[in-house]
Design a protein around this motif. Sequence first.
Motif, mmCIF file in Angstrom:
data_model
loop_
_atom_site.group_PDB
_atom_site.id
_atom_site.type_symbol
_atom_site.label_atom_id
_atom_site.label_comp_id
_atom_site.label_asym_id
_atom_site.label_seq_id
_atom_site.Cartn_x
_atom_site.Cartn_y
_atom_site.Cartn_z
ATOM 1 N N PHE A 167 39.427 31.412 34.193
ATOM 2 C CA PHE A 167 39.750 32.769 34.621
ATOM 3 C C PHE A 167 38.700 33.283 35.602
ATOM 4 O O PHE A 167 37.517 32.985 35.476
ATOM 5 C CB PHE A 167 39.809 33.721 33.412
ATOM 6 C CG PHE A 167 40.783 33.271 32.373
ATOM 7 C CD1 PHE A 167 42.127 33.577 32.476
ATOM 8 C CD2 PHE A 167 40.358 32.515 31.286
ATOM 9 C CE1 PHE A 167 43.029 33.136 31.526
ATOM 10 C CE2 PHE A 167 41.249 32.078 30.326
ATOM 11 C CZ PHE A 167 42.591 32.391 30.451
ATOM 12 N N VAL A 168 39.160 34.083 36.553
ATOM 13 C CA VAL A 168 38.269 34.755 37.494
ATOM 14 C C VAL A 168 38.496 36.249 37.325
ATOM 15 O O VAL A 168 39.637 36.722 37.373
ATOM 16 C CB VAL A 168 38.560 34.334 38.955
ATOM 17 C CG1 VAL A 168 37.681 35.096 39.923
ATOM 18 C CG2 VAL A 168 38.354 32.843 39.122
ATOM 19 N N ILE A 169 37.410 36.988 37.097
ATOM 20 C CA ILE A 169 37.487 38.443 36.953
ATOM 21 C C ILE A 169 37.002 39.059 38.257
ATOM 22 O O ILE A 169 35.887 38.779 38.714
ATOM 23 C CB ILE A 169 36.618 38.941 35.787
ATOM 24 C CG1 ILE A 169 37.047 38.265 34.486
ATOM 25 C CG2 ILE A 169 36.694 40.462 35.659
ATOM 26 C CD1 ILE A 169 36.156 38.558 33.307
ATOM 27 N N CYS A 170 37.841 39.894 38.864
ATOM 28 C CA CYS A 170 37.507 40.543 40.134
ATOM 29 C C CYS A 170 37.534 42.059 39.973
ATOM 30 O O CYS A 170 38.242 42.590 39.112
ATOM 31 C CB CYS A 170 38.515 40.157 41.219
ATOM 32 S SG CYS A 170 38.496 38.416 41.634
ATOM 33 N N TYR B 269 43.011 35.153 27.727
ATOM 34 C CA TYR B 269 43.572 36.032 28.765
ATOM 35 C C TYR B 269 43.829 37.432 28.211
ATOM 36 O O TYR B 269 43.472 38.437 28.836
ATOM 37 C CB TYR B 269 44.867 35.428 29.313
ATOM 38 C CG TYR B 269 45.526 36.295 30.356
ATOM 39 C CD1 TYR B 269 45.013 36.383 31.641
ATOM 40 C CD2 TYR B 269 46.661 37.047 30.051
ATOM 41 C CE1 TYR B 269 45.606 37.187 32.604
ATOM 42 C CE2 TYR B 269 47.256 37.846 31.000
ATOM 43 C CZ TYR B 269 46.728 37.916 32.269
ATOM 44 O OH TYR B 269 47.306 38.715 33.220
ATOM 45 N N LEU B 270 44.430 37.515 27.027
ATOM 46 C CA LEU B 270 44.690 38.822 26.405
ATOM 47 C C LEU B 270 43.391 39.560 26.101
ATOM 48 O O LEU B 270 43.306 40.783 26.276
ATOM 49 C CB LEU B 270 45.525 38.650 25.133
ATOM 50 C CG LEU B 270 46.958 38.146 25.356
ATOM 51 C CD1 LEU B 270 47.648 37.855 24.033
ATOM 52 C CD2 LEU B 270 47.764 39.149 26.176
ATOM 53 N N LEU B 271 42.370 38.810 25.671
ATOM 54 C CA LEU B 271 41.057 39.409 25.418
ATOM 55 C C LEU B 271 40.481 40.003 26.708
ATOM 56 O O LEU B 271 40.008 41.138 26.731
ATOM 57 C CB LEU B 271 40.093 38.349 24.855
ATOM 58 C CG LEU B 271 38.615 38.745 24.784
ATOM 59 C CD1 LEU B 271 38.387 39.775 23.684
ATOM 60 C CD2 LEU B 271 37.744 37.536 24.555
ATOM 61 N N LEU B 272 40.554 39.241 27.797
ATOM 62 C CA LEU B 272 40.011 39.708 29.077
ATOM 63 C C LEU B 272 40.790 40.917 29.605
ATOM 64 O O LEU B 272 40.197 41.864 30.132
ATOM 65 C CB LEU B 272 40.026 38.577 30.109
ATOM 66 C CG LEU B 272 39.103 37.392 29.820
ATOM 67 C CD1 LEU B 272 39.321 36.272 30.842
ATOM 68 C CD2 LEU B 272 37.647 37.827 29.813
ATOM 69 N N LYS B 273 42.112 40.890 29.479
ATOM 70 C CA LYS B 273 42.928 42.027 29.939
ATOM 71 C C LYS B 273 42.582 43.289 29.156
ATOM 72 O O LYS B 273 42.563 44.385 29.711
ATOM 73 C CB LYS B 273 44.423 41.713 29.791
ATOM 74 C CG LYS B 273 44.965 40.734 30.791
ATOM 75 C CD LYS B 273 44.833 41.191 32.224
ATOM 76 C CE LYS B 273 45.869 42.211 32.615
ATOM 77 N NZ LYS B 273 45.761 42.619 34.028
ATOM 78 N N ALA B 274 42.318 43.147 27.858
ATOM 79 C CA ALA B 274 41.969 44.302 27.031
ATOM 80 C C ALA B 274 40.552 44.790 27.331
ATOM 81 O O ALA B 274 40.300 45.992 27.381
ATOM 82 C CB ALA B 274 42.104 43.944 25.551
ATOM 83 N N ALA B 275 39.635 43.856 27.570
ATOM 84 C CA ALA B 275 38.239 44.232 27.827
ATOM 85 C C ALA B 275 38.027 44.775 29.240
ATOM 86 O O ALA B 275 37.130 45.577 29.479
ATOM 87 C CB ALA B 275 37.324 43.021 27.595
ATOM 88 N N MET C 16 38.555 42.978 45.011
ATOM 89 C CA MET C 16 38.692 41.528 44.911
ATOM 90 C C MET C 16 37.374 40.771 45.049
ATOM 91 O O MET C 16 37.364 39.587 45.374
ATOM 92 C CB MET C 16 39.718 40.974 45.915
ATOM 93 C CG MET C 16 41.131 41.380 45.618
ATOM 94 S SD MET C 16 41.644 40.728 44.010
ATOM 95 C CE MET C 16 43.092 41.700 43.710
ATOM 96 N N ALA C 17 36.275 41.455 44.816
ATOM 97 C CA ALA C 17 34.984 40.760 44.747
ATOM 98 C C ALA C 17 34.898 40.102 43.369
ATOM 99 O O ALA C 17 35.298 40.695 42.353
ATOM 100 C CB ALA C 17 33.830 41.736 44.937
ATOM 101 N N PRO D 54 40.503 46.423 31.597
ATOM 102 C CA PRO D 54 41.828 46.912 31.998
ATOM 103 C C PRO D 54 41.923 47.332 33.463
ATOM 104 O O PRO D 54 43.006 47.342 34.036
ATOM 105 C CB PRO D 54 42.056 48.109 31.071
ATOM 106 C CG PRO D 54 40.697 48.536 30.647
ATOM 107 C CD PRO D 54 39.856 47.297 30.627
ATOM 108 N N ARG D 55 40.801 47.680 34.075
ATOM 109 C CA ARG D 55 40.821 48.136 35.480
ATOM 110 C C ARG D 55 40.475 47.034 36.468
ATOM 111 O O ARG D 55 40.340 47.286 37.653
ATOM 112 C CB ARG D 55 39.853 49.301 35.653
ATOM 113 C CG ARG D 55 40.252 50.520 34.851
ATOM 114 C CD ARG D 55 39.320 51.649 35.095
ATOM 115 N NE ARG D 55 39.667 52.779 34.245
ATOM 116 C CZ ARG D 55 38.832 53.731 33.930
ATOM 117 N NH1 ARG D 55 37.597 53.708 34.387
ATOM 118 N NH2 ARG D 55 39.209 54.727 33.162
#
Length: 198
Positions: A127-130, A80-86, A134-135, A88-89
């Motif tokens: 995890f889902v990245i949108c 999760y921390l990796l995804l938030k850093a990679a 929200m697509a 950020p928007r």
Amino acid sequence: MITQGVLFALVIVVLVAVVAWGFVRRSQTTRGSGQGGHESPHTVAQWTEGETTRLLSSAELPGLYLLRPRFLSKAESVVYLLLKAAFPRNEIFARVRLADVLQVKVGPQGMERLRAFRKIANQHVGFVICDRDMAILAIVDAKEPDQVVNPRDEKLEVIKQRCLQAAQVKYICVYPPQLPRYRELREQILGPAADIVQ
């Protein structure tokens, strides 16, 4: 003096009595209207009402539920921390039901549609990245290090991967001991122009 437990029990008893009285009243009304064996339009509503009352009477017993010690495992927290850093928007959602990400296409009906839905109903993704609208851009699963997987879970994993592949969504598995670099992850999900786009 009435304690909270006694008061709660009294409320449940009164609620059950009111619902039971409603059932008796409706069944008498249905018989009196001479519908002769046809189901009342309220049949489903009655069953739902009865089921809800049954759940209400047993669901809130003190000590029946406990708060989990943590929402994400240690490996999931790292991913999760990796995804938030990679990203950020972007919006990152954790532990999402597969049925909230995929839907059964229009076409299959009846048992075929139900069978297709059951494949995704009780499965989860990490995890889902949108994007900002929200697509869904990608789905990422975190694999626990040295995790022993039983044969049933392996089959469910294959089913999940096939469903995601059929939906043509980007799906990536991340293994916490060997985490990808931010740039690699962004390119995998957003393509070669990842740094220009975001």
